[in-house]
Scaffold this motif. Structure first.
Motif, PDB file in Angstrom:
ATOM      1  N   ARG A  13      -3.861  14.148   0.192  1.00 21.74           N
ATOM      2  CA  ARG A  13      -2.443  14.323  -0.169  1.00 21.74           C
ATOM      3  C   ARG A  13      -2.282  14.640  -1.647  1.00 21.74           C
ATOM      4  O   ARG A  13      -1.469  15.464  -2.027  1.00 21.74           O
ATOM      5  CB  ARG A  13      -1.637  13.085   0.220  1.00 21.74           C
ATOM      6  CG  ARG A  13      -1.034  13.199   1.625  1.00 21.74           C
ATOM      7  CD  ARG A  13      -0.059  12.082   1.887  1.00 21.74           C
ATOM      8  NE  ARG A  13      -0.772  10.822   1.859  1.00 21.74           N
ATOM      9  CZ  ARG A  13      -1.280  10.245   2.928  1.00 21.74           C
ATOM     10  NH1 ARG A  13      -1.101  10.785   4.114  1.00 21.74           N
ATOM     11  NH2 ARG A  13      -1.956   9.127   2.828  1.00 21.74           N
ATOM     12  N   ARG A  14      -3.073  13.984  -2.492  1.00 19.41           N
ATOM     13  CA  ARG A  14      -2.992  14.309  -3.925  1.00 19.41           C
ATOM     14  C   ARG A  14      -3.382  15.757  -4.174  1.00 19.41           C
ATOM     15  O   ARG A  14      -2.805  16.435  -5.013  1.00 19.41           O
ATOM     16  CB  ARG A  14      -3.928  13.394  -4.740  1.00 19.41           C
ATOM     17  CG  ARG A  14      -3.461  11.972  -4.879  1.00 19.41           C
ATOM     18  CD  ARG A  14      -4.229  11.239  -5.995  1.00 19.41           C
ATOM     19  NE  ARG A  14      -5.650  11.114  -5.749  1.00 19.41           N
ATOM     20  CZ  ARG A  14      -6.216  10.141  -5.037  1.00 19.41           C
ATOM     21  NH1 ARG A  14      -5.472   9.209  -4.482  1.00 19.41           N
ATOM     22  NH2 ARG A  14      -7.529  10.083  -4.867  1.00 19.41           N
ATOM     23  N   ASP A  51       0.861  -1.186   0.000  1.00 18.50           N
ATOM     24  CA  ASP A  51       0.000   0.000   0.000  1.00 18.50           C
ATOM     25  C   ASP A  51       0.895   1.233   0.000  1.00 18.50           C
ATOM     26  O   ASP A  51       0.877   2.030   0.926  1.00 18.50           O
ATOM     27  CB  ASP A  51      -0.897  -0.062   1.256  1.00 18.50           C
ATOM     28  CG  ASP A  51      -1.822   1.139   1.368  1.00 18.50           C
ATOM     29  OD1 ASP A  51      -2.270   1.641   0.323  1.00 18.50           O
ATOM     30  OD2 ASP A  51      -2.076   1.585   2.491  1.00 18.50           O
ATOM     31  N   ARG A  71      -9.518   5.847   4.114  1.00 21.25           N
ATOM     32  CA  ARG A  71      -8.206   5.720   3.480  1.00 21.25           C
ATOM     33  C   ARG A  71      -8.188   6.455   2.139  1.00 21.25           C
ATOM     34  O   ARG A  71      -7.211   7.094   1.765  1.00 21.25           O
ATOM     35  CB  ARG A  71      -7.862   4.235   3.252  1.00 21.25           C
ATOM     36  CG  ARG A  71      -7.350   3.503   4.481  1.00 21.25           C
ATOM     37  CD  ARG A  71      -7.325   1.975   4.282  1.00 21.25           C
ATOM     38  NE  ARG A  71      -7.162   1.563   2.895  1.00 21.25           N
ATOM     39  CZ  ARG A  71      -5.993   1.510   2.271  1.00 21.25           C
ATOM     40  NH1 ARG A  71      -4.884   1.795   2.905  1.00 21.25           N
ATOM     41  NH2 ARG A  71      -5.942   1.133   1.015  1.00 21.25           N
ATOM     42  N   THR A 114      -0.465   9.525  -6.441  1.00 21.97           N
ATOM     43  CA  THR A 114      -1.176   8.460  -5.730  1.00 21.97           C
ATOM     44  C   THR A 114      -1.722   8.920  -4.387  1.00 21.97           C
ATOM     45  O   THR A 114      -2.741   8.415  -3.925  1.00 21.97           O
ATOM     46  CB  THR A 114      -0.244   7.264  -5.425  1.00 21.97           C
ATOM     47  OG1 THR A 114       0.859   7.746  -4.642  1.00 21.97           O
ATOM     48  CG2 THR A 114       0.256   6.622  -6.693  1.00 21.97           C
ATOM     49  N   GLY A 115      -0.999   9.832  -3.731  1.00 28.11           N
ATOM     50  CA  GLY A 115      -1.381  10.216  -2.379  1.00 28.11           C
ATOM     51  C   GLY A 115      -0.991   9.184  -1.343  1.00 28.11           C
ATOM     52  O   GLY A 115      -1.421   9.258  -0.194  1.00 28.11           O
ATOM     53  N   HIS A 116      -0.178   8.214  -1.727  1.00 30.23           N
ATOM     54  CA  HIS A 116       0.260   7.221  -0.745  1.00 30.23           C
ATOM     55  C   HIS A 116       1.034   7.896   0.379  1.00 30.23           C
ATOM     56  O   HIS A 116       1.724   8.896   0.156  1.00 30.23           O
ATOM     57  CB  HIS A 116       1.180   6.186  -1.411  1.00 30.23           C
ATOM     58  CG  HIS A 116       0.442   5.157  -2.201  1.00 30.23           C
ATOM     59  ND1 HIS A 116      -0.649   4.473  -1.702  1.00 30.23           N
ATOM     60  CD2 HIS A 116       0.651   4.666  -3.454  1.00 30.23           C
ATOM     61  CE1 HIS A 116      -1.082   3.621  -2.620  1.00 30.23           C
ATOM     62  NE2 HIS A 116      -0.320   3.720  -3.695  1.00 30.23           N
ATOM     63  N   GLU A 117       0.961   7.293   1.581  1.00 34.11           N
ATOM     64  CA  GLU A 117       1.684   7.903   2.705  1.00 34.11           C
ATOM     65  C   GLU A 117       3.006   7.197   2.968  1.00 34.11           C
ATOM     66  O   GLU A 117       3.652   7.436   3.977  1.00 34.11           O
ATOM     67  CB  GLU A 117       0.822   7.904   3.973  1.00 34.11           C
ATOM     68  CG  GLU A 117       0.476   6.542   4.512  1.00 34.11           C
ATOM     69  CD  GLU A 117      -0.957   6.141   4.210  1.00 34.11           C
ATOM     70  OE1 GLU A 117      -1.528   6.649   3.208  1.00 34.11           O
ATOM     71  OE2 GLU A 117      -1.491   5.325   4.966  1.00 34.11           O
ATOM     72  N   GLN A 158      -7.733  10.083   2.822  1.00 35.78           N
ATOM     73  CA  GLN A 158      -6.370  10.418   3.247  1.00 35.78           C
ATOM     74  C   GLN A 158      -5.470  10.601   2.029  1.00 35.78           C
ATOM     75  O   GLN A 158      -4.671  11.523   1.946  1.00 35.78           O
ATOM     76  CB  GLN A 158      -5.815   9.312   4.159  1.00 35.78           C
ATOM     77  CG  GLN A 158      -6.446   9.322   5.547  1.00 35.78           C
ATOM     78  CD  GLN A 158      -6.266   8.012   6.283  1.00 35.78           C
ATOM     79  OE1 GLN A 158      -5.596   7.096   5.803  1.00 35.78           O
ATOM     80  NE2 GLN A 158      -6.871   7.906   7.450  1.00 35.78           N
ATOM     81  N   LYS A 159      -5.624   9.693   1.069  1.00 33.97           N
ATOM     82  CA  LYS A 159      -4.797   9.771  -0.134  1.00 33.97           C
ATOM     83  C   LYS A 159      -5.241  10.939  -1.017  1.00 33.97           C
ATOM     84  O   LYS A 159      -4.426  11.632  -1.630  1.00 33.97           O
ATOM     85  CB  LYS A 159      -4.849   8.451  -0.903  1.00 33.97           C
ATOM     86  CG  LYS A 159      -4.158   7.304  -0.147  1.00 33.97           C
ATOM     87  CD  LYS A 159      -4.228   6.005  -0.912  1.00 33.97           C
ATOM     88  CE  LYS A 159      -3.944   4.779  -0.076  1.00 33.97           C
ATOM     89  NZ  LYS A 159      -2.585   4.631   0.425  1.00 33.97           N
ATOM     90  N   CYS A 160      -6.536  11.137  -1.090  1.00 36.19           N
ATOM     91  CA  CYS A 160      -7.108  12.209  -1.893  1.00 36.19           C
ATOM     92  C   CYS A 160      -6.591  13.571  -1.395  1.00 36.19           C
ATOM     93  O   CYS A 160      -6.212  14.433  -2.191  1.00 36.19           O
ATOM     94  CB  CYS A 160      -8.620  12.142  -1.725  1.00 36.19           C
ATOM     95  SG  CYS A 160      -9.537  12.766  -3.095  1.00 36.19           S
TER      96      CYS A 160
END
Lengths: 626, 257
Positions: free
Chosen positions: B34-35, A262, B27, A307-310, B30-32
């Motif tokens: 950050r994008r 992930d 989740r 992606t916005g992955h952390e 959270q990703k959205c």
């Protein structure tokens, strides 16, 4: 209903199965194209459950590549989990691709990546649910061309009957040519066999149905010949020359459901300099090729943004060997801390540098450090050419303990060629010495939880094609179990045994993996029989049915021991000998003899040992050595 | 000390995305976020996470026109910018419908949700006889619906047996049903019910109760439910038992829509 809302499975099914998210597509960065403008439809399959398949970098790379072709639409397919599998069979619902939700059987290609032997029955599941005949010989133009790729295709013979084509090597180079040939043949009304025959002449492409195998009375291979004169006798693997100049997915698909991987995966290099004799990947991906640090910095930031992955993880077989690792990590540490992004660092050698980096990205109290000595004694580590000495392990562990870590994981394999009881007992000794190092390094008042936790895990060694050990006998199940017992006894007899936990793998699966890894075409019918008996998801221990497999061997008149426990003579023809992976058979044989003599071989960074991979004309073979 | 900056985001969840579970929607956001490079506030420590809260989780399979999420920000240029940035990186099935600036004393989305509106429709062939037109099971009969709803609401108690992991619990649904009628325009049942953490009622519980009352069993997967709105309560005025219900975004001093 809007077209984009269409789902292949009705609500009643989606609501009744576990994790419907696996089957609905619609993820961020999934590629949807206009079917009317597409000439080739490619279904890319990982024959395991979605969360596993979505974690695979190779598919993401090829997905990106295919979809960059204007005439091609590549979609994803995974194995339905057992609950949906049953429903699809009962209701005769054809397997579908995630993006368009349309049946796989309507595609031009079904590409299957084959990453481990234990997924072979899942390949049959995918074909079966797709309503594609299981064997190539029964297929017509009504169904897609079934093409396999990935590490297991370096011995494709046990699954040869199920594939129309195999792609040997890295996928980035020949697919364009294959698709063009396909379009041309279809336009001209060429027969399916005619297409396969032409495809089999492209570099790296193997058309198994157009080769004949004969066997000696003792069961070994006598001959392996193409049916047509223009077809190659040897198929050379395809590789990408310059990694900076190829496809890499800047916008990987972002799953909703939490997948094994992930995070952003940054492939820093391909190949490994180390030359451990048990390791297949170390040979298959030679020569070592690195991406430039500038490219990697750019990729990292762009992929995180898209992606916005952390979390971001570096991917390679041995990240510590990447030349510009300090520069790359400095950059990532700075940029990622600004953005609250974690850095995950697998496959790092434990030394002062890596401990410093890890202490910056992890909570040392909560994480454990991993060492992979693979063998318990220095003698055996020399046999397997694992260049990791006890001294290095102990000093690394000591530094880690001084840095605050209290948990250590140790990975070993049992059943290396020539392994003795002393070697196995050495595993316990080493774990004990590491524990002693902790008590010595950390004064009593500073011990966080009072004690150190060492977890020893052993897996069973399975010899693989294109390694020095391809000639080696594999242990029987009984031998494996005895070795695990010896290892456990060895650990239990240690002074610090209370600090050491021991885990070992199942022996049954390792035996079967060994049969499939070095098997030949006669195994196709065994695999099919096992599948028909209900075997699939063999990689999942709760679904592995050893008894059904053994019945299948017996019913097909195939002796599994033939493929595992015997030592192969130096000159035996192997089922995979028609593949040229760059590393020569001569070199591997020399390595096999070196192993028997306990002689180590230098790694690629130290000295060229003449394995043959230099013939590709790229990578470390042409770099200046320090 | 600088005033904490909280915004409330209203979003839709439709189409295939109705199968994404609540935790995965979190989740997803959270990703959205950050994008979209939104200047969201994080917790401290080794695994910092975004400071966000969601109102009542939506069951898998339901669509919604009004889901709510509260976010703590470090800085904010404009609400419109937040909505645009999120929409630009979101899938079409999740749209930002509104963004508002929360007043300082507002309770978070999870704690302050009081009620929700639902449109309840039926899958073809799964309409219970007590609500169905003619003898078919595909369309609702407005008169039958009204009659049955009136009958249900006339009861002083609507006991409902909820099956829990450990045994069963009997609830009384009646006080939690705030409005229930046939919506002619939509040709669906409209239900407003308690959605607070203490007294949350699910539309399926109400429909099962109707069927039980009429001696029927609700078919499996019969309902097509869309959440239309979620409400919070204003502080109760003098003499009132409960404060007035207002849409959750309505508590914001300013919002876009």
């Amino acid at each position: 209903m809007m077209k984009t809302d269409f789902l292949a499975l009705p609500d009643e099914i989606l609501l009744s199965i576990d994790k419907p998210e696996r089957y609905i597509g619609h993820e961020v960065n999934a590629v949807v194209k206009d079917l009317s403008k597409v000439q080739v439809r490619f279904a890319m399959c990982f024959p395991d459950v979605y969360e596993i398949g979505m974690s695979h970098l190779g598919i993401q790379i090829l997905y990106d590549m295919f979809n960059s072709f204007e005439d091609t639409w590549c979609e994803r397919v995974y194995s339905p989990w057992t609950d949906l599998d049953q429903v699809m069979r009962e209701k005769k619902i054809p397997l579908f691709a995630l993006e368009s939700q349309s049946p796989v059987k309507d595609f031009d290609f079904l590409g299957i990546t084959i990453q481990y032997e234990m997924c072979y029955t899942n390949i049959l599941q995918v074909l079966d649910l797709s309503q594609i005949p299981l064997e190539s010989k029964d297929r017509t133009w009504d169904v897609p061309i079934v093409i396999g790729g990935g590490p297991c295709t370096y011995n494709p013979e046990p699954i040869a009957d199920f594939f129309d084509l195999f792609y040997i090597g890295e996928g980035e180079t020949q697919y364009r040519a294959l698709l063009d040939l396909y379009k041309e043949c279809r336009a001209k009304g060429e027969s399916r066999e005619g297409f396969l025959r032409k495809a089999g002449c492209l570099p790296g492409i193997y058309a198994p149905s157009l080769y004949d195998v004969t066997y000696n009375r003792d069961g070994t291979i006598a001959s392996f010949d193409p049916r047509y004169p223009e077809m190659p006798r040897k198929i050379r693997k395809e590789i990408v020359g310059a990694l900076d100049d190829t496809y890499y997915p800047m916008k990987p698909v972002v799953p909703y459901i939490k997948c094994t991987q992930d995070r952003v995966v940054l492939e820093i290099m391909r190949g490994c300099i180390r030359g451990c004799r048990f390791c297949q990947a170390g040979e298959l991906y030679r020569p070592v090729r690195q991406r430039s640090v500038e490219t990697l910095k750019r990729y990292a930031m762009e992929m995180l943004k898209n992606t916005g992955h952390e979390e971001i993880s570096l991917s390679s077989l041995s990240s510590s060997d990447y030349t510009h690792l300090p520069e790359l990590l400095d950059y990532l540490l700075e940029e990622c801390s600004k953005r609250h992004i974690n850095i995950s660092l697998p496959s790092l050698r434990i030394d002062a540098f890596s401990l410093d980096v890890m202490s910056k990205v992890q909570d040392v109290k909560k994480t454990s450090l991993t060492f992979a000595p693979e063998a318990g004694s220095q003698r055996l580590r020399d046999v397997i050419n694992k260049g990791l000495s006890e001294e290095v392990i102990l000093s690394g562990a000591r530094e880690a303990f001084e840095g605050g870590w209290t948990r250590v994981k140790l990975y070993f394999m049992l059943g290396h060629p020539g392994e003795t009881d002393e070697d196995i007992v050495g595993i316990g000794d080493l774990a004990n010495k590491i524990a002693a190092e902790f008590f010595d390094a950390v004064p009593k008042e500073k011990r966080v939880n009072g004690r150190v936790q060492i977890v020893v895990s052993t897996s069973f060694f399975v010899p693989k094609p294109f390694t020095a050990f391809q000639w080696a006998p594999q242990c029987s199940k009984e031998q494996f179990i005895e070795k695990a017992y010896t290892c456990r006894q060895g650990i239990a007899s240690q002074l610090n045994q209370k600090s050491i936990k021991y885990n070992w793998h199942e022996a049954d699966v390792s035996v079967l993996e060994g049969v499939l890894a070095r098997g030949d075409r006669r195994l196709c019918k065994v695999i099919r029989r096992a599948y028909e008996k209900g075997c699939f998801y063999d990689a999942w221990s709760e679904y592995y049915h050893h008894d059904r497999w053994m019945e299948s061997f017996a019913e097909c008149g195939v002796d599994p021991d033939f493929y595992t426990v015997r030592e192969r003579p130096d000159d035996e023809i192997f089922p995979w000998d028609f593949i040229d992976c760059g590393v020569s058979r001569k070199f591997l044989l020399q390595e096999w003899h070196n192993a028997k003599e306990g002689k180590v071989t230098d790694n690629c960074a130290e000295k060229c040992s003449g394995c043959g991979a230099a013939s590709f004309g790229v990578g470390i073979c042409f770099a200046s050595r320090s | 000390m600088e005033r904490a900056l909280f915004i409330r985001v209203k979003f839709t969840k439709t189409g295939a995305i109705r199968y994404i579970g609540h935790l995965d929607v979190m989740r997803y956001f959270q990703k959205c976020i950050r994008r979209a490079e939104i200047d969201v506030a994080y917790t401290g420590g080794f695994s910092p996470h975004q400071i966000m809260t969601f109102a009542s989780p939506l069951s898998v399979g339901l669509e919604s026109q009004a889901e709510y999420m509260d976010l703590k920000l470090n800085s904010l240029t404009s609400l419109q910018e937040i909505a645009d940035a999120l929409n630009a990186v979101s899938v079409p099935e999740i749209r930002i419908a509104d963004v508002g600036l929360l007043p300082e004393n507002a309770g978070n989305a999870m704690a302050s949700v009081a009620a929700a509106d639902y449109a309840v429709e039926f899958r073809t062939g799964k309409v219970p006889a007590c609500l169905a037109e003619g003898s078919g099971q595909s369309a609702l009969d407005p008169d039958k619906c009204r009659a049955v709803i009136d009958k249900l609401l006339a009861r002083t108690e609507i006991p409902y047996t909820k099956v829990l992991k450990k045994g069963e619990r009997i609830l009384d649904l009646r006080p939690g049903i705030l409005d229930f009628h046939f919506d002619e325009e939509r040709c669906a049942l409209f239900l407003r019910c308690d959605a607070s953490s203490a007294g949350n009622i699910k539309p399926i519980q109400v429909l099962e109760s109707i069927c039980a009352m009429e001696g029927e069993t609700l078919a499996q997967y019969a309902l097509l439910v869309t959440r239309l709105e979620m409400y919070t309560r204003k502080p109760a005025a003098e003499g009132e038992e409960n404060g007035e219900l207002i849409p959750m975004i309505g508590i914001c001093e300013e919002h876009l829509a």
